[in-house]
Design an enzyme around this catalytic site. Structure first.
Site, PDB file in Angstrom:
ATOM      1  N   LYS A 150      11.281 -30.614 127.630  1.00  0.00           N
ATOM      2  CA  LYS A 150       9.822 -30.770 127.520  1.00  0.00           C
ATOM      3  C   LYS A 150       9.195 -29.399 127.735  1.00  0.00           C
ATOM      4  O   LYS A 150       9.801 -28.539 128.374  1.00  0.00           O
ATOM      5  CB  LYS A 150       9.319 -31.744 128.595  1.00  0.00           C
ATOM      6  CG  LYS A 150       7.923 -32.276 128.344  1.00  0.00           C
ATOM      7  CD  LYS A 150       7.914 -33.452 127.391  1.00  0.00           C
ATOM      8  CE  LYS A 150       6.510 -33.850 127.012  1.00  0.00           C
ATOM      9  NZ  LYS A 150       6.472 -35.094 126.193  1.00  0.00           N
TER      10      LYS A 150
ATOM     11  N   LYS B 240      15.346 -32.044 123.161  1.00  0.00           N
ATOM     12  CA  LYS B 240      14.293 -32.581 122.304  1.00  0.00           C
ATOM     13  C   LYS B 240      13.214 -33.148 123.200  1.00  0.00           C
ATOM     14  O   LYS B 240      13.504 -33.915 124.123  1.00  0.00           O
ATOM     15  CB  LYS B 240      14.888 -33.696 121.422  1.00  0.00           C
ATOM     16  CG  LYS B 240      13.899 -34.336 120.496  1.00  0.00           C
ATOM     17  CD  LYS B 240      13.967 -33.727 119.110  1.00  0.00           C
ATOM     18  CE  LYS B 240      12.754 -34.006 118.271  1.00  0.00           C
ATOM     19  NZ  LYS B 240      11.637 -33.061 118.453  1.00  0.00           N
TER      20      LYS B 240
ATOM     21  N   GLN C 134      12.728 -37.725 129.638  1.00  0.00           N
ATOM     22  CA  GLN C 134      13.096 -37.601 128.221  1.00  0.00           C
ATOM     23  C   GLN C 134      14.612 -37.746 128.011  1.00  0.00           C
ATOM     24  O   GLN C 134      15.049 -38.246 126.978  1.00  0.00           O
ATOM     25  CB  GLN C 134      12.614 -36.234 127.707  1.00  0.00           C
ATOM     26  CG  GLN C 134      12.546 -36.108 126.209  1.00  0.00           C
ATOM     27  CD  GLN C 134      11.272 -36.674 125.609  1.00  0.00           C
ATOM     28  OE1 GLN C 134      10.199 -36.489 126.162  1.00  0.00           O
ATOM     29  NE2 GLN C 134      11.372 -37.363 124.494  1.00  0.00           N
TER      30      GLN C 134
ATOM     31  N   SER D 244      11.093 -38.592 115.392  1.00  0.00           N
ATOM     32  CA  SER D 244      11.310 -37.140 115.348  1.00  0.00           C
ATOM     33  C   SER D 244      12.764 -36.851 115.005  1.00  0.00           C
ATOM     34  O   SER D 244      13.063 -35.922 114.244  1.00  0.00           O
ATOM     35  CB  SER D 244      10.980 -36.512 116.693  1.00  0.00           C
ATOM     36  OG  SER D 244       9.595 -36.366 116.840  1.00  0.00           O
TER      37      SER D 244
ATOM     38  N   ASP E  86       2.709 -33.597 121.799  1.00  0.00           N
ATOM     39  CA  ASP E  86       2.437 -34.432 122.980  1.00  0.00           C
ATOM     40  C   ASP E  86       0.927 -34.341 123.183  1.00  0.00           C
ATOM     41  O   ASP E  86       0.207 -33.947 122.256  1.00  0.00           O
ATOM     42  CB  ASP E  86       3.218 -33.935 124.212  1.00  0.00           C
ATOM     43  CG  ASP E  86       3.145 -34.905 125.379  1.00  0.00           C
ATOM     44  OD1 ASP E  86       3.666 -36.023 125.263  1.00  0.00           O
ATOM     45  OD2 ASP E  86       2.518 -34.582 126.419  1.00  0.00           O
TER      46      ASP E  86
HETATM   47  P1  NDP Z   1      -3.373 -37.456 122.740  1.00  0.00           P
HETATM   48  O1  NDP Z   1      -3.732 -36.097 123.232  1.00  0.00           O
HETATM   49  O2  NDP Z   1      -3.423 -37.732 121.282  1.00  0.00           O
HETATM   50  O3  NDP Z   1      -4.291 -38.554 123.463  1.00  0.00           O
HETATM   51  C1  NDP Z   1      -4.298 -38.697 124.842  1.00  0.00           C
HETATM   52  C2  NDP Z   1      -5.416 -39.660 125.190  1.00  0.00           C
HETATM   53  O4  NDP Z   1      -5.408 -39.898 126.590  1.00  0.00           O
HETATM   54  C3  NDP Z   1      -6.774 -39.127 124.863  1.00  0.00           C
HETATM   55  O5  NDP Z   1      -7.624 -40.196 124.547  1.00  0.00           O
HETATM   56  C4  NDP Z   1      -7.197 -38.474 126.163  1.00  0.00           C
HETATM   57  O6  NDP Z   1      -8.595 -38.366 126.326  1.00  0.00           O
HETATM   58  C5  NDP Z   1      -6.615 -39.405 127.179  1.00  0.00           C
HETATM   59  N1  NDP Z   1      -6.290 -38.669 128.405  1.00  0.00           N
HETATM   60  C6  NDP Z   1      -5.515 -37.559 128.528  1.00  0.00           C
HETATM   61  N2  NDP Z   1      -5.470 -37.149 129.797  1.00  0.00           N
HETATM   62  C7  NDP Z   1      -6.221 -38.026 130.478  1.00  0.00           C
HETATM   63  C8  NDP Z   1      -6.574 -38.133 131.849  1.00  0.00           C
HETATM   64  N3  NDP Z   1      -6.125 -37.259 132.762  1.00  0.00           N
HETATM   65  N4  NDP Z   1      -7.362 -39.177 132.196  1.00  0.00           N
HETATM   66  C9  NDP Z   1      -7.802 -40.066 131.272  1.00  0.00           C
HETATM   67  N5  NDP Z   1      -7.522 -40.001 129.972  1.00  0.00           N
HETATM   68  C10 NDP Z   1      -6.738 -38.991 129.591  1.00  0.00           C
HETATM   69  O7  NDP Z   1      -1.933 -37.760 123.329  1.00  0.00           O
HETATM   70  P2  NDP Z   1      -0.887 -38.841 122.861  1.00  0.00           P
HETATM   71  O8  NDP Z   1      -1.581 -40.070 122.421  1.00  0.00           O
HETATM   72  O9  NDP Z   1       0.078 -38.171 121.987  1.00  0.00           O
HETATM   73  O10 NDP Z   1      -0.108 -39.104 124.234  1.00  0.00           O
HETATM   74  C11 NDP Z   1      -0.531 -40.105 125.175  1.00  0.00           C
HETATM   75  C12 NDP Z   1       0.603 -40.381 126.137  1.00  0.00           C
HETATM   76  O11 NDP Z   1       1.748 -40.851 125.379  1.00  0.00           O
HETATM   77  C13 NDP Z   1       1.121 -39.199 126.940  1.00  0.00           C
HETATM   78  O12 NDP Z   1       1.590 -39.680 128.187  1.00  0.00           O
HETATM   79  C14 NDP Z   1       2.307 -38.716 126.125  1.00  0.00           C
HETATM   80  O13 NDP Z   1       3.229 -38.000 126.918  1.00  0.00           O
HETATM   81  C15 NDP Z   1       2.877 -40.049 125.674  1.00  0.00           C
HETATM   82  N6  NDP Z   1       3.739 -39.995 124.510  1.00  0.00           N
HETATM   83  C16 NDP Z   1       3.287 -39.515 123.311  1.00  0.00           C
HETATM   84  C17 NDP Z   1       4.125 -39.528 122.218  1.00  0.00           C
HETATM   85  C18 NDP Z   1       3.646 -39.106 120.875  1.00  0.00           C
HETATM   86  O14 NDP Z   1       4.424 -39.255 119.905  1.00  0.00           O
HETATM   87  N7  NDP Z   1       2.423 -38.634 120.715  1.00  0.00           N
HETATM   88  C19 NDP Z   1       5.518 -39.969 122.327  1.00  0.00           C
HETATM   89  C20 NDP Z   1       5.861 -40.531 123.606  1.00  0.00           C
HETATM   90  C21 NDP Z   1       5.000 -40.509 124.647  1.00  0.00           C
HETATM   91  P3  NDP Z   1      -9.374 -37.067 125.806  1.00  0.00           P
HETATM   92  O15 NDP Z   1      -9.509 -37.263 124.315  1.00  0.00           O
HETATM   93  O16 NDP Z   1     -10.659 -37.101 126.533  1.00  0.00           O
HETATM   94  O17 NDP Z   1      -8.511 -35.906 126.167  1.00  0.00           O
END
Ligand code: NDP
Length: 444
Positions: free
Chosen positions: A126, A90, A111, A376, A166
């Site tokens: 993943k 998962k 994970q 999930s 993700d």
């Molecule tokens: P999203 O794609 O919804 O949002 C990611 C955010 O981070 C966006 O604002 C993006 O900006 C910014 N971002 C991405 N890459 C970079 C970078 N290299 N430098 C600066 N800003 C960056 O993703 P999530 O919110 O879902 O995920 C965020 C984090 O949380 C990740 O590490 C993910 O693995 C982790 N996570 C997410 C879960 C989930 O349920 N969604 C669960 C557990 C962990 P921009 O819009 O410009 O791309």
């Protein structure tokens, strides 16, 4: 050389050019030293650390698709099935140009322990691709997702491997992938989570990671005689995790004043306007400059800078290694007393060490952001039952899980003489259950 150091060396030698994977293995194994030292002869004979750092399998495949101009594009798809000792694989699917096998392996490895910490029966995996959904039309995203699933379907299933969202993979992408899986396999099953509500999704899944982050943070603060109410909070990211972390922080009486995306960041001393942020990011899929344009109290800055803002609590919710040693120094100098990771591995090893040395309460991502995967798993339960639960029911279960996770890691840290070190606590609590299952299941 001790067993932990031998295995770290071996992982680095066997997986060249994968710095994020090395970093994750180092962080986890180094904090497992107390358990490993207590069981060294058994673990060595069973090659437990060698087995847990080697994925069950890594799948890499071509993803060809046709863009709106009729041009064929080719991306690379990945699925790393890391460990299924305690349940089906998962973990999410990341769609971002930076994706490579090392990043997917680091995420899959983390994970394993995160999923174990939820106390639900899910293993670690993943996947993803170097495809960038940003700037693509819906038709192009659909073409990519269908092609991606044309290969991935062979390896996944409701009892086998259940991917989720993700970075870059939200409800739209999950919908297209689910549709293609159903078409190819001819079965309607909970093979993906993060689905839309009309076809098997769970209420509160969208909010789960951000809300869960705040539930765990609240419990950590409570157990240390502190509170979220009235505190200034710096948040990075403006995606799924960040938006719902900001929303829940406000509901708990905190004041989030920042957010960021990959081009810049917002400082809004009046507190972030969540409705506006959702409109800009979830509806328009626009840049944060639009937020600043619509909100007189907000200032937009290019580049990076969220951690320079004076705050009590910091919640990194964007991506890996976004909070480095200089950022940690700035946070400590500004009086920040708690950091909880919404993203996966957003804090570098040096920064984590510095924060802990300076008595900042530090909740690692594998515990603090486990609310997403936990919900999930609740979506999987609802799909198996062919029932759906109310928002309140799922949210209450999520809160119970996050509070429980905090106490598990707090207890594990105390048990091994590392009271207050939640990194050690999370890794040990997550590891022990998986190790016990692996040993019970023999060499496989
Ligand atoms: P999203 O794609 O919804 O949002 C990611 C955010 O981070 C966006 O604002 C993006 O900006 C910014 N971002 C991405 N890459 C970079 C970078 N290299 N430098 C600066 N800003 C960056 O993703 P999530 O919110 O879902 O995920 C965020 C984090 O949380 C990740 O590490 C993910 O693995 C982790 N996570 C997410 C879960 C989930 O349920 N969604 C669960 C557990 C962990 P921009 O819009 O410009 O791309």
């Amino acid at each position: 050389m001790g067993y932990v150091d031998e295995v770290i060396e071996r992982v680095i030698a066997k997986n060249p050019g994968e710095p994020e994977f090395h970093q994750a293995v180092k962080e986890v194994l180094e904090s497992l030293r107390p358990v490993v030292e207590a069981n060294e002869a058994l673990y060595r004979r069973e090659a437990l650390l060698e087995r847990i750092t080697e994925p069950d399998r890594q799948i890499k495949f071509r993803v060809p698709w046709v863009d709106d101009k009729g041009q064929v594009q080719v991306n690379t798809g990945y699925r790393v099935q890391f460990n299924n000792a305690i349940g089906p694989y998962k973990g999410g699917l990341r769609l971002h140009p930076s994706v490579n096998v090392g990043i997917i392996k680091f995420l899959g490895f983390e994970q394993i322990f995160k999923n174990s910490l939820t106390s639900l029966p899910i293993g670690g995996g993943k996947g993803g691709s170097d495809f960038d959904p940003k700037g693509k039309s819906d038709r192009e995203v659909m073409a990519f997702c269908q092609s991606f699933m044309n290969e991935l379907y062979k390896y996944i299933g409701a009892d086998e491997d259940v991917p989720a969202g993700d970075i870059g993979t939200g409800a739209r992408e999950i919908g297209y992938m689910f549709g293609q899986y159903k078409k190819i396999r001819g079965v309607y099953e909970g093979v993906l989570t993060g689905k839309g509500l009309s076809y098997g999704g769970s209420l509160a899944r969208t909010e789960a990671t951000g809300y869960g982050l705040l539930y765990l943070t609240e419990e950590m603060l409570k157990c240390n005689g502190k509170d979220i109410a009235g505190k200034t909070i710096a948040v990075s990211g403006a995606g799924n995790v960040a938006i719902y972390a900001i929303q829940k922080a406000q509901q708990l009486g905190g004041k989030p004043v920042t957010c960021s995306d990959s081009t810049g960041w917002i400082y809004d001393p009046e507190g972030i306007d969540v409705a506006l942020l959702k409109e800009v990011k979830e509806v328009k899929r626009a840049r944060l400059t639009e937020y600043a344009a619509a909100r007189p109290s907000a200032v937009y800055h290019e580049g990076k800078g969220v951690w320079t803002v004076k705050c009590d609590i910091a919640l990194p919710c964007a991506t890996q290694n976004e909070l480095d040693l200089d950022d940690a120094k700035a946070l400590v100098a500004n009086g920040c007393f708690a950091v909880a990771e919404g993203a996966n591995m957003p804090t570098t090893l040096e920064a984590t060490k510095y924060l802990q040395e300076n008595k900042v309460l530090f909740a690692p991502g594998k515990a603090a952001n486990a609310g997403g995967v936990a919900t999930s798993a609740l979506e999987m339960s609802q799909n198996s039952e062919r029932l759906s639960w109310s928002f309140e029911e799922v949210d209450a279960k999520l809160k119970g899980i996050m509070v429980n996770i905090f106490h598990n890691l707090d207890d594990a840290a105390k048990k091994y003489g590392h009271e207050g070190d939640y990194v050690v606590g999370a890794n040990i609590a997550g590891f022990e259950k998986v190790a016990t299952a692996m040993l019970a299941q023999g060499v496989c």
